[in-house]
Design a protein around this motif. Structure first.
Motif, PDB file in Angstrom:
ATOM      1  N   LEU A 127       0.852  -1.185   0.000  1.00  0.00           N
ATOM      2  CA  LEU A 127       0.000   0.000   0.000  1.00  0.00           C
ATOM      3  C   LEU A 127       0.889   1.237   0.000  1.00  0.00           C
ATOM      4  O   LEU A 127       1.721   1.411   0.891  1.00  0.00           O
ATOM      5  N   ILE A 128       0.706   2.098  -0.985  1.00  0.00           N
ATOM      6  CA  ILE A 128       1.509   3.303  -1.137  1.00  0.00           C
ATOM      7  C   ILE A 128       0.622   4.502  -0.824  1.00  0.00           C
ATOM      8  O   ILE A 128      -0.298   4.817  -1.588  1.00  0.00           O
ATOM      9  N   ALA A 129       0.878   5.170   0.301  1.00  0.00           N
ATOM     10  CA  ALA A 129      -0.053   6.199   0.780  1.00  0.00           C
ATOM     11  C   ALA A 129       0.568   7.577   0.962  1.00  0.00           C
ATOM     12  O   ALA A 129      -0.137   8.534   1.240  1.00  0.00           O
ATOM     13  N   THR A 130       1.900   7.703   0.818  1.00  0.00           N
ATOM     14  CA  THR A 130       2.550   9.000   1.031  1.00  0.00           C
ATOM     15  C   THR A 130       3.382   9.366  -0.192  1.00  0.00           C
ATOM     16  O   THR A 130       3.763   8.484  -0.989  1.00  0.00           O
ATOM     17  N   PRO A 131       3.698  10.647  -0.366  1.00  0.00           N
ATOM     18  CA  PRO A 131       4.532  11.053  -1.503  1.00  0.00           C
ATOM     19  C   PRO A 131       5.879  10.342  -1.544  1.00  0.00           C
ATOM     20  O   PRO A 131       6.350   9.966  -2.627  1.00  0.00           O
ATOM     21  N   ARG A 132       6.510  10.174  -0.394  1.00  0.00           N
ATOM     22  CA  ARG A 132       7.806   9.492  -0.367  1.00  0.00           C
ATOM     23  C   ARG A 132       7.664   8.038  -0.798  1.00  0.00           C
ATOM     24  O   ARG A 132       8.471   7.536  -1.595  1.00  0.00           O
ATOM     25  N   GLU A 133       6.649   7.360  -0.292  1.00  0.00           N
ATOM     26  CA  GLU A 133       6.420   5.968  -0.699  1.00  0.00           C
ATOM     27  C   GLU A 133       6.138   5.877  -2.196  1.00  0.00           C
ATOM     28  O   GLU A 133       6.601   4.952  -2.871  1.00  0.00           O
ATOM     29  N   ALA A 134       5.384   6.849  -2.711  1.00  0.00           N
ATOM     30  CA  ALA A 134       5.065   6.849  -4.136  1.00  0.00           C
ATOM     31  C   ALA A 134       6.317   7.044  -4.981  1.00  0.00           C
ATOM     32  O   ALA A 134       6.504   6.383  -6.014  1.00  0.00           O
ATOM     33  N   GLN A 135       7.183   7.927  -4.544  1.00  0.00           N
ATOM     34  CA  GLN A 135       8.415   8.178  -5.281  1.00  0.00           C
ATOM     35  C   GLN A 135       9.282   6.927  -5.344  1.00  0.00           C
ATOM     36  O   GLN A 135       9.821   6.571  -6.401  1.00  0.00           O
ATOM     37  N   VAL A 136       9.416   6.250  -4.203  1.00  0.00           N
ATOM     38  CA  VAL A 136      10.248   5.045  -4.150  1.00  0.00           C
ATOM     39  C   VAL A 136       9.636   3.927  -4.991  1.00  0.00           C
ATOM     40  O   VAL A 136      10.326   3.284  -5.793  1.00  0.00           O
ATOM     41  N   ALA A 137       8.350   3.686  -4.825  1.00  0.00           N
ATOM     42  CA  ALA A 137       7.690   2.600  -5.542  1.00  0.00           C
ATOM     43  C   ALA A 137       7.683   2.841  -7.044  1.00  0.00           C
ATOM     44  O   ALA A 137       7.934   1.921  -7.836  1.00  0.00           O
ATOM     45  N   CYS A 138       7.416   4.066  -7.455  1.00  0.00           N
ATOM     46  CA  CYS A 138       7.400   4.368  -8.889  1.00  0.00           C
ATOM     47  C   CYS A 138       8.794   4.236  -9.488  1.00  0.00           C
ATOM     48  O   CYS A 138       8.945   3.829 -10.648  1.00  0.00           O
ATOM     49  N   GLY A 139       9.819   4.563  -8.700  1.00  0.00           N
ATOM     50  CA  GLY A 139      11.179   4.362  -9.171  1.00  0.00           C
ATOM     51  C   GLY A 139      11.476   2.893  -9.416  1.00  0.00           C
ATOM     52  O   GLY A 139      12.139   2.529 -10.398  1.00  0.00           O
ATOM     53  N   GLU A 140      10.983   2.046  -8.548  1.00  0.00           N
ATOM     54  CA  GLU A 140      11.158   0.600  -8.717  1.00  0.00           C
ATOM     55  C   GLU A 140      10.421   0.109  -9.959  1.00  0.00           C
ATOM     56  O   GLU A 140      10.962  -0.644 -10.771  1.00  0.00           O
ATOM     57  N   LEU A 141       9.185   0.541 -10.117  1.00  0.00           N
ATOM     58  CA  LEU A 141       8.352   0.037 -11.204  1.00  0.00           C
ATOM     59  C   LEU A 141       8.756   0.602 -12.559  1.00  0.00           C
ATOM     60  O   LEU A 141       8.426   0.011 -13.596  1.00  0.00           O
ATOM     61  N   ALA A 142       9.434   1.722 -12.566  1.00  0.00           N
ATOM     62  CA  ALA A 142       9.870   2.308 -13.839  1.00  0.00           C
ATOM     63  C   ALA A 142      10.829   1.385 -14.582  1.00  0.00           C
ATOM     64  O   ALA A 142      10.997   1.505 -15.800  1.00  0.00           O
ATOM     65  N   GLY A 143      11.451   0.477 -13.850  1.00  0.00           N
ATOM     66  CA  GLY A 143      12.368  -0.465 -14.477  1.00  0.00           C
ATOM     67  C   GLY A 143      11.697  -1.711 -15.005  1.00  0.00           C
ATOM     68  O   GLY A 143      12.343  -2.551 -15.647  1.00  0.00           O
ATOM     69  N   ALA A 144      10.412  -1.846 -14.767  1.00  0.00           N
ATOM     70  CA  ALA A 144       9.678  -3.008 -15.266  1.00  0.00           C
ATOM     71  C   ALA A 144       9.351  -2.821 -16.738  1.00  0.00           C
ATOM     72  O   ALA A 144       9.202  -1.692 -17.221  1.00  0.00           O
ATOM     73  N   ARG A 145       9.204  -3.925 -17.478  1.00  0.00           N
ATOM     74  CA  ARG A 145       8.836  -3.832 -18.884  1.00  0.00           C
ATOM     75  C   ARG A 145       7.331  -3.974 -19.084  1.00  0.00           C
ATOM     76  O   ARG A 145       6.794  -3.492 -20.082  1.00  0.00           O
ATOM     77  N   HIS A 146       6.668  -4.645 -18.167  1.00  0.00           N
ATOM     78  CA  HIS A 146       5.225  -4.835 -18.303  1.00  0.00           C
ATOM     79  C   HIS A 146       4.597  -5.026 -16.932  1.00  0.00           C
ATOM     80  O   HIS A 146       5.163  -5.675 -16.051  1.00  0.00           O
ATOM     81  N   LEU A 147       3.416  -4.439 -16.752  1.00  0.00           N
ATOM     82  CA  LEU A 147       2.723  -4.450 -15.466  1.00  0.00           C
ATOM     83  C   LEU A 147       1.232  -4.701 -15.680  1.00  0.00           C
ATOM     84  O   LEU A 147       0.663  -4.308 -16.694  1.00  0.00           O
ATOM     85  N   GLY A 148       0.615  -5.344 -14.694  1.00  0.00           N
ATOM     86  CA  GLY A 148      -0.845  -5.384 -14.672  1.00  0.00           C
ATOM     87  C   GLY A 148      -1.340  -4.041 -14.174  1.00  0.00           C
ATOM     88  O   GLY A 148      -0.688  -3.402 -13.328  1.00  0.00           O
ATOM     89  N   PHE A 149      -2.484  -3.582 -14.686  1.00  0.00           N
ATOM     90  CA  PHE A 149      -2.918  -2.215 -14.445  1.00  0.00           C
ATOM     91  C   PHE A 149      -4.429  -2.151 -14.250  1.00  0.00           C
ATOM     92  O   PHE A 149      -5.196  -2.788 -14.960  1.00  0.00           O
ATOM     93  N   ASP A 150      -4.849  -1.358 -13.263  1.00  0.00           N
ATOM     94  CA  ASP A 150      -6.269  -1.108 -13.055  1.00  0.00           C
ATOM     95  C   ASP A 150      -6.400   0.122 -12.165  1.00  0.00           C
ATOM     96  O   ASP A 150      -5.403   0.604 -11.596  1.00  0.00           O
TER      97      ASP A 150
END
Length: 204
Positions: A29-52
């Motif tokens: 669960l990503i609920a704060t700006p800092r958590e969002a920044q870290v998580a999005c940085g991790e996911l930016a390296g993915a090639r494909h994601l499930g999305f909803d």
């Protein structure tokens, strides 16, 4: 994958064994700006994601939704649920969704894209509508996640009606909401792989 003569109906799906689901130990669960920044940085390296996405339902005539209130993204290993009530969390999510090199696969994404563009000010890129892929392969126009899971895995995808109409704008999401939201995105990435789309795109 060769399409059958017809896709399974409601009764046929209900007779199947349940599809496995992610538990809370595999949901972030990503609920704060800092958590969002870290998580999005991790996911930016993915090639494909499930999305909803999920939005608080509207019940009055003429009421306009101000959703989405959460965005769900999933790898084959875990799901990320981003709450968007904090303005500072929206920027990293918008930037991630705008990356064209990261494929975001899901079902029924047309309205999701419109709402995201309106709320986050950026249009998502790299979005793959799995219904379109299935239609191109000979299945009926709108299968949805339930029918796709039934066809590809011979399993029944469980969706809680209570969670569907729950308040997705709540500051604290319930465990039932987290499991529901996470598994919608996770099922999408499972379907993506089962269709062989990663291999077709030359993705490992």
């Amino acid at each position: 994958m060769r399409p059958p003569d017809r896709t399974p109906d409601h009764d046929a799906i209900q007779a199947l064994e349940p599809f496995e689901r992610l538990g809370l130990d595999r949901i972030r669960l990503i609920a704060t700006p800092r958590e969002a920044q870290v998580a999005c940085g991790e996911l930016a390296g993915a090639r494909h994601l499930g999305f909803d996405t999920e939005s608080r339902p509207t019940f009055r005539v003429g009421e306009v939704s101000d959703g989405p209130h959460i965005v769900q993204l999933a790898t084959p290993e875990q799901a990320y649920i981003f709450q968007l009530h904090d303005l500072g969390s929206r920027g990293p999510v918008a930037e991630l969704l705008a990356l064209p090199q990261v494929v975001k696969a899901g079902f029924g994404l047309r309205d999701d894209r419109k709402r995201i563009t309106s709320k986050l000010g950026r249009e998502p890129e790299g979005v793959l509508e799995l219904n379109t892929v299935l239609r191109e392969r000979g299945y009926r126009k709108e299968m949805g996640v339930k029918a796709a899971v039934a066809v590809l895995f011979q399993r029944r995808f469980i969706k809680s009606k209570k969670a569907t109409t729950s308040n997705w704008a709540a500051p604290r999401l319930s465990e039932a909401q987290l499991v529901y939201a996470a598994n919608d995105a996770w099922a999408a990435i499972r379907v993506f792989h089962a269709l062989g789309l990663a291999q077709e795109a030359g993705i490992r």
